[in-house]
Motif scaffolding. Structure first.
Motif, mmCIF file in Angstrom:
data_model
loop_
_atom_site.group_PDB
_atom_site.id
_atom_site.type_symbol
_atom_site.label_atom_id
_atom_site.label_comp_id
_atom_site.label_asym_id
_atom_site.label_seq_id
_atom_site.Cartn_x
_atom_site.Cartn_y
_atom_site.Cartn_z
ATOM 1 N N GLU A 1 -21.128 -51.352 -40.341
ATOM 2 C CA GLU A 1 -19.923 -50.751 -39.766
ATOM 3 C C GLU A 1 -19.230 -51.677 -38.758
ATOM 4 N N LYS A 2 -19.971 -52.541 -38.096
ATOM 5 C CA LYS A 2 -19.354 -53.492 -37.163
ATOM 6 C C LYS A 2 -18.446 -54.463 -37.907
ATOM 7 N N VAL A 3 -18.890 -54.901 -39.078
ATOM 8 C CA VAL A 3 -18.088 -55.819 -39.897
ATOM 9 C C VAL A 3 -16.849 -55.101 -40.416
ATOM 10 N N VAL A 4 -17.013 -53.860 -40.838
ATOM 11 C CA VAL A 4 -15.881 -53.074 -41.347
ATOM 12 C C VAL A 4 -14.848 -52.871 -40.242
ATOM 13 N N ALA A 5 -15.313 -52.540 -39.047
ATOM 14 C CA ALA A 5 -14.400 -52.353 -37.918
ATOM 15 C C ALA A 5 -13.634 -53.636 -37.626
ATOM 16 N N ARG B 1 -24.001 -48.166 -44.778
ATOM 17 C CA ARG B 1 -23.377 -49.425 -45.167
ATOM 18 C C ARG B 1 -22.152 -49.119 -46.013
ATOM 19 N N TYR B 2 -21.296 -50.125 -46.153
ATOM 20 C CA TYR B 2 -20.045 -49.972 -46.885
ATOM 21 C C TYR B 2 -19.958 -50.992 -48.002
ATOM 22 N N ARG B 3 -19.511 -50.520 -49.182
ATOM 23 C CA ARG B 3 -19.304 -51.433 -50.311
ATOM 24 C C ARG B 3 -17.956 -52.127 -50.143
ATOM 25 N N GLN B 4 -17.918 -53.390 -50.497
ATOM 26 C CA GLN B 4 -16.703 -54.176 -50.344
ATOM 27 C C GLN B 4 -15.552 -53.599 -51.161
ATOM 28 N N GLU B 5 -15.852 -53.099 -52.353
ATOM 29 C CA GLU B 5 -14.796 -52.535 -53.194
ATOM 30 C C GLU B 5 -14.223 -51.246 -52.613
ATOM 31 N N ASP B 6 -15.038 -50.479 -51.868
ATOM 32 C CA ASP B 6 -14.537 -49.262 -51.216
ATOM 33 C C ASP B 6 -13.606 -49.609 -50.057
ATOM 34 N N ILE B 7 -13.917 -50.680 -49.344
ATOM 35 C CA ILE B 7 -13.047 -51.131 -48.254
ATOM 36 C C ILE B 7 -11.713 -51.596 -48.827
ATOM 37 N N CYS C 1 -10.249 -52.186 -35.892
ATOM 38 C CA CYS C 1 -10.421 -50.957 -35.120
ATOM 39 C C CYS C 1 -11.810 -50.955 -34.490
ATOM 40 N N SER C 2 -12.123 -49.905 -33.765
ATOM 41 C CA SER C 2 -13.425 -49.826 -33.110
ATOM 42 C C SER C 2 -14.486 -49.255 -34.053
ATOM 43 N N VAL C 3 -15.726 -49.529 -33.731
ATOM 44 C CA VAL C 3 -16.846 -48.958 -34.483
ATOM 45 C C VAL C 3 -16.837 -47.442 -34.312
ATOM 46 N N LYS C 4 -16.463 -46.969 -33.129
ATOM 47 C CA LYS C 4 -16.395 -45.519 -32.878
ATOM 48 C C LYS C 4 -15.434 -44.828 -33.840
ATOM 49 N N LYS C 5 -14.301 -45.483 -34.147
ATOM 50 C CA LYS C 5 -13.355 -44.888 -35.099
ATOM 51 C C LYS C 5 -13.976 -44.795 -36.486
ATOM 52 N N ILE C 6 -14.675 -45.829 -36.900
ATOM 53 C CA ILE C 6 -15.355 -45.815 -38.202
ATOM 54 C C ILE C 6 -16.372 -44.668 -38.225
ATOM 55 N N GLN C 7 -17.139 -44.527 -37.155
ATOM 56 C CA GLN C 7 -18.154 -43.468 -37.070
ATOM 57 C C GLN C 7 -17.513 -42.083 -37.073
ATOM 58 N N LYS C 8 -16.408 -41.916 -36.322
ATOM 59 C CA LYS C 8 -15.727 -40.620 -36.256
ATOM 60 C C LYS C 8 -15.143 -40.242 -37.614
ATOM 61 N N ASP C 9 -14.506 -41.219 -38.280
ATOM 62 C CA ASP C 9 -13.951 -40.950 -39.611
ATOM 63 C C ASP C 9 -15.051 -40.523 -40.578
ATOM 64 N N ARG C 10 -16.200 -41.172 -40.493
ATOM 65 C CA ARG C 10 -17.331 -40.837 -41.360
ATOM 66 C C ARG C 10 -17.799 -39.413 -41.063
ATOM 67 N N TRP C 11 -17.905 -39.058 -39.796
ATOM 68 C CA TRP C 11 -18.356 -37.722 -39.378
ATOM 69 C C TRP C 11 -17.371 -36.650 -39.844
ATOM 70 N N LEU C 12 -16.057 -36.977 -39.789
ATOM 71 C CA LEU C 12 -15.023 -36.027 -40.212
ATOM 72 C C LEU C 12 -14.879 -35.952 -41.733
ATOM 73 N N GLY C 13 -15.472 -36.902 -42.438
ATOM 74 C CA GLY C 13 -15.370 -36.911 -43.902
ATOM 75 C C GLY C 13 -14.081 -37.523 -44.398
ATOM 76 N N VAL C 14 -13.454 -38.349 -43.573
ATOM 77 C CA VAL C 14 -12.241 -39.065 -43.975
ATOM 78 C C VAL C 14 -12.530 -40.562 -43.888
ATOM 79 N N GLY C 15 -11.613 -41.340 -44.387
ATOM 80 C CA GLY C 15 -11.816 -42.787 -44.266
ATOM 81 C C GLY C 15 -12.522 -43.379 -45.472
ATOM 82 N N ILE C 16 -13.288 -44.403 -45.214
ATOM 83 C CA ILE C 16 -13.915 -45.196 -46.271
ATOM 84 C C ILE C 16 -15.188 -44.526 -46.770
ATOM 85 N N SER C 17 -15.354 -44.495 -48.081
ATOM 86 C CA SER C 17 -16.617 -44.020 -48.659
ATOM 87 C C SER C 17 -17.730 -44.944 -48.199
ATOM 88 N N PHE C 18 -18.920 -44.395 -48.026
ATOM 89 C CA PHE C 18 -20.033 -45.204 -47.534
ATOM 90 C C PHE C 18 -21.293 -44.945 -48.329
#
Length: 104
Positions: free
Chosen positions: A44-48, A78-84, A53-70
């Motif tokens: 997630e640090k690499v994705v951020a 972890r995140y797949r490059q094709e999903d990003i 953006c911040s790692v916190k935003k990546i984490q919040k989006d994941r918790w809310l069920g929005v954003g990048i598939s993981f």
């Protein structure tokens, strides 16, 4: 099962060991071409950093069920490059008032 002893000074590659363990009729001549090409999963640090953006935003989006598939492996996220890449492609707009694709 067949065991192979490694002669001193003779380096064996993983391919040669696998090929010697398996029946020749089961092994293709080009063993490596049969393996799927798997791209490394990203932390997630690499994705951020990629998204600026911040790692916190990546984490919040994941918790809310929005954003990048993981991918979740045990407790690791972890995140797949094709999903990003797909997430970035979906965010492309022609103007600031462009709402993007409308779900049917």
């Amino acid at each position: 099962m067949k065991f192979i002893s490694k002669p001193e000074g003779d380096k064996q590659t993983a391919k040669s060991v696998i090929n010697s363990l398996l029946d020749d009729s089961l092994v293709e001549k080009d063993f490596e071409s049969e393996l799927p090409s798997i791209k490394p999963l990203l932390h997630e640090k690499v994705v951020a950093e990629i998204l600026g953006c911040s790692v916190k935003k990546i984490q919040k989006d994941r918790w809310l069920g929005v954003g990048i598939s993981f991918v979740k492996i045990g407790h690791l996220v972890r995140y797949r490059q094709e999903d990003i890449a797909a997430y970035i492609d979906e965010a492309v707009r022609q103007s600031t008032s462009d709402p993007g694709p409308v779900a049917a």
